[in-house]
Write an enzyme that holds these catalytic residues in place. Structure first.
Site, PDB file in Angstrom:
ATOM      1  N   ARG A   1       0.708  -1.155  -0.034  1.00 31.31           N
ATOM      2  CA  ARG A   1      -0.023   0.054  -0.098  1.00 31.31           C
ATOM      3  C   ARG A   1       0.896   1.221   0.028  1.00 31.31           C
ATOM      4  NH1 ARG A   1      -4.320   0.034   4.507  1.00 31.31           N
ATOM      5  NH2 ARG A   1      -2.509  -0.666   5.835  1.00 31.31           N
TER       6      ARG A   1
ATOM      7  N   GLN B   1      -6.009  -4.502  18.600  1.00 31.62           N
ATOM      8  CA  GLN B   1      -5.224  -5.402  18.054  1.00 31.62           C
ATOM      9  C   GLN B   1      -3.758  -5.289  17.957  1.00 31.62           C
ATOM     10  OE1 GLN B   1      -6.963  -6.272  14.316  1.00 31.62           O
ATOM     11  NE2 GLN B   1      -5.774  -8.178  13.849  1.00 31.62           N
TER      12      GLN B   1
ATOM     13  N   GLU C   1       0.527  -1.423   9.709  1.00 34.44           N
ATOM     14  CA  GLU C   1       1.217  -0.399   9.579  1.00 34.44           C
ATOM     15  C   GLU C   1       0.313   0.876   9.912  1.00 34.44           C
ATOM     16  OE1 GLU C   1       4.252   2.036   6.763  1.00 34.44           O
ATOM     17  OE2 GLU C   1       3.402   0.404   5.939  1.00 34.44           O
TER      18      GLU C   1
ATOM     19  N   GLU D   1      -3.234  -9.787   4.323  1.00 34.86           N
ATOM     20  CA  GLU D   1      -3.836  -8.809   5.093  1.00 34.86           C
ATOM     21  C   GLU D   1      -4.397  -7.522   4.098  1.00 34.86           C
ATOM     22  OE1 GLU D   1      -2.862  -5.987   8.981  1.00 34.86           O
ATOM     23  OE2 GLU D   1      -1.724  -5.453   7.154  1.00 34.86           O
TER      24      GLU D   1
END
Length: 303
Positions: free
Chosen positions: A57, A79, A101, A134
Site C-alpha cells: 500500500r 489489536q 502499519e 492482510e
C-alpha cells in the site's frame, strides 16, 4: 570442630536473615529483548520498529489515520501489530513490521511510545505473503497496487500464478487479470489508482490494440463518466467501426440470447469475444494478445 565462641542461636539467626535478605546481584545494562514467538503480545518501543519493506500500500487516508489516532489515545491499540526480529537484532534490538502499519502510524500520531506487538519467526517470502494477504482481505489496496503486489511475488519470489492464487485466496483468472493491468499505459494506471477508472473499466480498455488507443478511450470514459457497460460498447465500436454502418442497413436482429452470451464471455475474460451463430450452429471466436490471456482462457474453460 565447632567454635565454642560462636553462639549456635546467633548462627541460626544469621542464617535466617541471609535467607530473608539475599545478597543483591550487580545491576547489568539491559540487553535487547528477544521476544519468544509464543503469540503473546509484547510492548515494544515504537522507535525500535522499522517499516515493512514489502508493504504494497502506497497511500494512507490521513483523515482516517487521524481518527484512528484519537481512538488509540482514548482506548489504546485493540489489536496487536505483527513484527519479526530485524536482520541485526542481536546488535541493535530492532524489529521489522509485518502487518499493522496503520496502527503503527496512528500510535505515533497519538504520542504513544510503545505498541503491543506479536513477534513471529518468518522468512521474507512469508512476511511478504502476510502483508499482501492482510491488505487484500481489508480491501485497502487499489487495483494497481494489487497488480504490483502480485508482480512482486512473481518477480522476487518466482511464484507462478497458481501459487499466488492459492496463497492469497484469489482464483487463477483474477490473479491473471490483475497482472494484465500493468500492461496499461502509465497515465491510465494513474487514473485507476486514483479511482477515476474502476477495475472493470481497465479490463475493458485492455482489449484495445495499443497504448495510444487506450489513452484516448480512457480520456473519453473519464470525461463522459461512462459506466463499465458503456465503456465496453465504446471499445467494441472502436474495434469494429464497420458495425455501425451495418446497423443502418435493414438486417435481421441478432439473437438476444447469443448476444447476451457474447457479452457475458467478454466481461468474464476481459477479451474480445464473437459468437457466429446460424440456427443453433456456429463458432465462438476469442481473441487474445499474449500468453497470460491464453492461460486465462484455459483456466476459464477448465471450470
Amino acid at each position: 570442630m565447632a567454635n565454642p565462641l560462636i553462639d549456635p542461636k546467633r548462627r541460626a539467626l544469621g542464617k535466617g536473615l541471609e535467607s530473608l535478605l539475599p545478597a543483591r546481584k550487580p545491576v547489568e545494562a539491559p540487553a535487547p529483548v528477544a521476544a519468544e514467538p509464543t503469540g503473546q503480545p509484547l510492548e515494544i518501543p515504537l522507535d525500535k520498529i522499522d517499516r515493512n519493506p514489502f508493504q504494497t500500500r502506497t497511500t494512507f487516508n490521513e483523515e482516517k489515520l487521524a481518527e484512528l489516532a484519537e481512538s488509540i489515545k482514548a482506548s489504546g491499540v485493540v489489536q496487536p501489530i505483527v513484527v519479526r526480529e530485524g536482520e541485526k537484532f542481536k546488535e541493535d534490538g530492532r524489529y521489522t513490521l509485518i502487518t499493522g502499519e496503520r496502527r503503527l502510524l496512528a500510535s505515533r500520531k497519538a504520542g504513544k511510545t510503545t505498541i503491543p506487538s506479536i513477534v513471529r519467526e518468518v522468512s521474507n517470502v512469508q512476511a511478504m505473503e502476510m502483508t499482501i494477504v492482510e491488505n487484500l482481505q481489508r480491501a485497502d489496496l487499489n487495483p494497481i497496487e494489487q497488480a504490483h503486489a502480485f508482480s512482486r511475488l512473481a518477480r522476487e519470489f518466482h511464484m507462478t500464478q497458481e501459487q499466488m492464487a492459492e496463497r492469497t485466496g484469489k482464483d487463477r483468472a483474477s490473479v491473471s487479470n490483475f497482472l494484465r493491468l500493468l500492461k496499461l499505459p502509465e497515465s491510465v494506471q494513474v487514473l485507476v489508482s486514483a479511482g477515476e477508472l474502476t477495475f472493470g473499466h481497465a479490463r475493458a480498455l485492455l482489449a484495445l490494440p495499443d497504448a495510444e488507443a487506450i489513452e484516448q478511450a480512457a480520456r473519453k470514459v473519464t470525461a463522459l463518466h461512462l459506466s463499465v457497460r458503456s465503456t465496453e460498447n465504446l471499445v467494441q465500436n472502436l474495434l469494429n467501426p464497420e458495425n455501425r454502418k451495418v446497423e443502418a442497413k435493414p438486417a435481421v436482429a441478432p439473437d438476444p440470447n447469443v448476444k447476451d452470451a457474447e457479452d457475458q464471455l467478454r466481461r468474464s475474460l476481459g477479451l474480445k469475444v464473437t459468437i457466429e451463430d446460424k440456427k443453433g450452429k456456429g463458432k465462438v471466436i476469442i481473441e487474445y494478445s499474449g500468453v497470460d490471456d491464453f492461460d486465462a482462457i484455459l483456466t476459464a474453460l477448465r471450470k
